[in-house]
Scaffold this active site. Sequence first.
Site, PDB file in Angstrom:
ATOM      1  N   GLY A 107       1.828   2.482  10.828  1.00  0.00           N
ATOM      2  CA  GLY A 107       2.904   3.463  10.704  1.00  0.00           C
ATOM      3  C   GLY A 107       3.605   3.808  12.003  1.00  0.00           C
ATOM      4  O   GLY A 107       4.399   4.749  12.055  1.00  0.00           O
ATOM      5  N   GLY A 123       2.475  -0.999   4.450  1.00  0.00           N
ATOM      6  CA  GLY A 123       2.643   0.394   4.062  1.00  0.00           C
ATOM      7  C   GLY A 123       4.110   0.753   3.923  1.00  0.00           C
ATOM      8  O   GLY A 123       4.759   0.464   2.917  1.00  0.00           O
ATOM      9  N   GLY A 124       4.658   1.363   4.962  1.00  0.00           N
ATOM     10  CA  GLY A 124       6.014   1.916   4.935  1.00  0.00           C
ATOM     11  C   GLY A 124       7.070   0.977   4.368  1.00  0.00           C
ATOM     12  O   GLY A 124       7.903   1.383   3.546  1.00  0.00           O
ATOM     13  N   HIS A 148      -9.931   1.834   4.466  1.00  0.00           N
ATOM     14  CA  HIS A 148      -8.687   1.951   5.240  1.00  0.00           C
ATOM     15  C   HIS A 148      -8.883   2.980   6.363  1.00  0.00           C
ATOM     16  O   HIS A 148      -9.586   3.978   6.182  1.00  0.00           O
ATOM     17  CB  HIS A 148      -7.548   2.388   4.304  1.00  0.00           C
ATOM     18  CG  HIS A 148      -6.201   2.298   4.945  1.00  0.00           C
ATOM     19  ND1 HIS A 148      -5.738   3.258   5.807  1.00  0.00           N
ATOM     20  CD2 HIS A 148      -5.241   1.350   4.874  1.00  0.00           C
ATOM     21  CE1 HIS A 148      -4.527   2.897   6.227  1.00  0.00           C
ATOM     22  NE2 HIS A 148      -4.206   1.745   5.679  1.00  0.00           N
ATOM     23  N   ASN A 189       0.862  -1.185   0.000  1.00  0.00           N
ATOM     24  CA  ASN A 189       0.000   0.000   0.000  1.00  0.00           C
ATOM     25  C   ASN A 189       0.902   1.240   0.000  1.00  0.00           C
ATOM     26  O   ASN A 189       1.442   1.615   1.032  1.00  0.00           O
ATOM     27  CB  ASN A 189      -0.899  -0.035   1.250  1.00  0.00           C
ATOM     28  CG  ASN A 189      -1.784   1.190   1.360  1.00  0.00           C
ATOM     29  OD1 ASN A 189      -1.868   1.984   0.424  1.00  0.00           O
ATOM     30  ND2 ASN A 189      -2.443   1.339   2.503  1.00  0.00           N
ATOM     31  N   GLU A 205      -6.359  -4.169  10.604  1.00  0.00           N
ATOM     32  CA  GLU A 205      -5.310  -3.180  10.817  1.00  0.00           C
ATOM     33  C   GLU A 205      -5.662  -2.318  12.017  1.00  0.00           C
ATOM     34  O   GLU A 205      -6.431  -1.345  11.879  1.00  0.00           O
ATOM     35  CB  GLU A 205      -5.164  -2.276   9.582  1.00  0.00           C
ATOM     36  CG  GLU A 205      -4.715  -2.983   8.338  1.00  0.00           C
ATOM     37  CD  GLU A 205      -4.021  -2.023   7.371  1.00  0.00           C
ATOM     38  OE1 GLU A 205      -2.946  -2.362   6.888  1.00  0.00           O
ATOM     39  OE2 GLU A 205      -4.554  -0.931   7.141  1.00  0.00           O
ATOM     40  N   SER A 262       2.662  -1.918  10.645  1.00  0.00           N
ATOM     41  CA  SER A 262       4.068  -1.977  11.054  1.00  0.00           C
ATOM     42  C   SER A 262       4.741  -3.320  10.792  1.00  0.00           C
ATOM     43  O   SER A 262       5.627  -3.732  11.545  1.00  0.00           O
ATOM     44  CB  SER A 262       4.225  -1.579  12.526  1.00  0.00           C
ATOM     45  OG  SER A 262       3.917  -0.203  12.686  1.00  0.00           O
ATOM     46  N   LYS A 305       0.108   4.238  -0.394  1.00  0.00           N
ATOM     47  CA  LYS A 305      -0.544   5.446   0.143  1.00  0.00           C
ATOM     48  C   LYS A 305      -0.268   6.633  -0.788  1.00  0.00           C
ATOM     49  O   LYS A 305      -0.227   6.457  -2.001  1.00  0.00           O
ATOM     50  CB  LYS A 305      -0.101   5.695   1.583  1.00  0.00           C
ATOM     51  CG  LYS A 305      -0.309   4.449   2.454  1.00  0.00           C
ATOM     52  CD  LYS A 305      -0.161   4.672   3.928  1.00  0.00           C
ATOM     53  CE  LYS A 305      -0.413   3.356   4.664  1.00  0.00           C
ATOM     54  NZ  LYS A 305      -0.381   3.490   6.110  1.00  0.00           N
TER      55      LYS A 305
HETATM   56  P1  PGA Z   1       2.293   0.423   7.774  1.00  0.00           P
HETATM   57  O1  PGA Z   1       0.878   0.664   7.047  1.00  0.00           O
HETATM   58  O2  PGA Z   1       2.819  -0.898   7.248  1.00  0.00           O
HETATM   59  O3  PGA Z   1       3.132   1.587   7.351  1.00  0.00           O
HETATM   60  O4  PGA Z   1       2.031   0.375   9.232  1.00  0.00           O
HETATM   61  C1  PGA Z   1      -0.018  -0.384   6.842  1.00  0.00           C
HETATM   62  C2  PGA Z   1      -1.273   0.143   6.208  1.00  0.00           C
HETATM   63  O5  PGA Z   1      -1.752   1.210   6.635  1.00  0.00           O
HETATM   64  O6  PGA Z   1      -1.815  -0.466   5.265  1.00  0.00           O
END
Ligand code: PGA
Length: 220
Positions: free
Chosen positions: A153, A205-206, A98, A9, A147, A184, A11
């Site tokens: 994040g 995400g990250g 989300h 993702n 999530e 995370s 974002k």
């Molecule tokens: P993250 O984001 O891996 O940066 O925590 C996950 C998401 O929001 O899909």
Amino acid sequence: MNKKLYIANWKSHKTNEEAITFFNILKTEIEKVDLSGKKIVIAPPFTLLSQCRDLIEKYNLPVKLAAQNISPFPQGAYTGEVNARQVAEFAEYVIIGHSERRKYFHETEADLENKIREAEEVGLTIIQCVQDENGIVHKGAGIVAYEPPSAIGSGDPDDPEHVSYVFKSISADNSDVSVLYGGSINPGNIKSYLGIEKLSGFLIGGASLEADSFISLLNG
Ligand code: PGA
């Protein structure tokens, strides 16, 4: 064996140039990854969907695309919206509900229902996000991503034991959905989640933004 989904993702990150850089690394590194039992999906911003599709075709990559959102309306006079039919030209999947959409764009469960209806009409596979075991799983959601907002994040993922508990709870009421974990996940901690019963994959995400890091996740 059901393949595990690794969904990147992105974002609101990356320009077209930056997406090219990602794919240039991915196309060489992916050859070294054992992809049996894995399915890769990238969810870029709308502006990158066309180019990502072209790069996937050009390099013949085993990668599918997802949109991060769609309009709750069909095509029409809805300035600024991208509808399901438009997304389906590029993507097989769509992420709906989300936490960041709920928090910053005030999406309601009624919005989610409308988006899911639109997505179903064009045959998109729906990845619906829930924040905890009590989150509403809407009819039509084939994949549910658990999530917890505190894990997104933050560098502070939910414990595998608690993820397992939430998965069981979601599956008890929705036996036909696949469940993913997101929040995370990174190359250092993904191993401790791989053994969770019912786990069908990850929403990342990250750690999905850099190709090297995404490849490390795939190597688990
Ligand atoms: P993250 O984001 O891996 O940066 O925590 C996950 C998401 O929001 O899909």
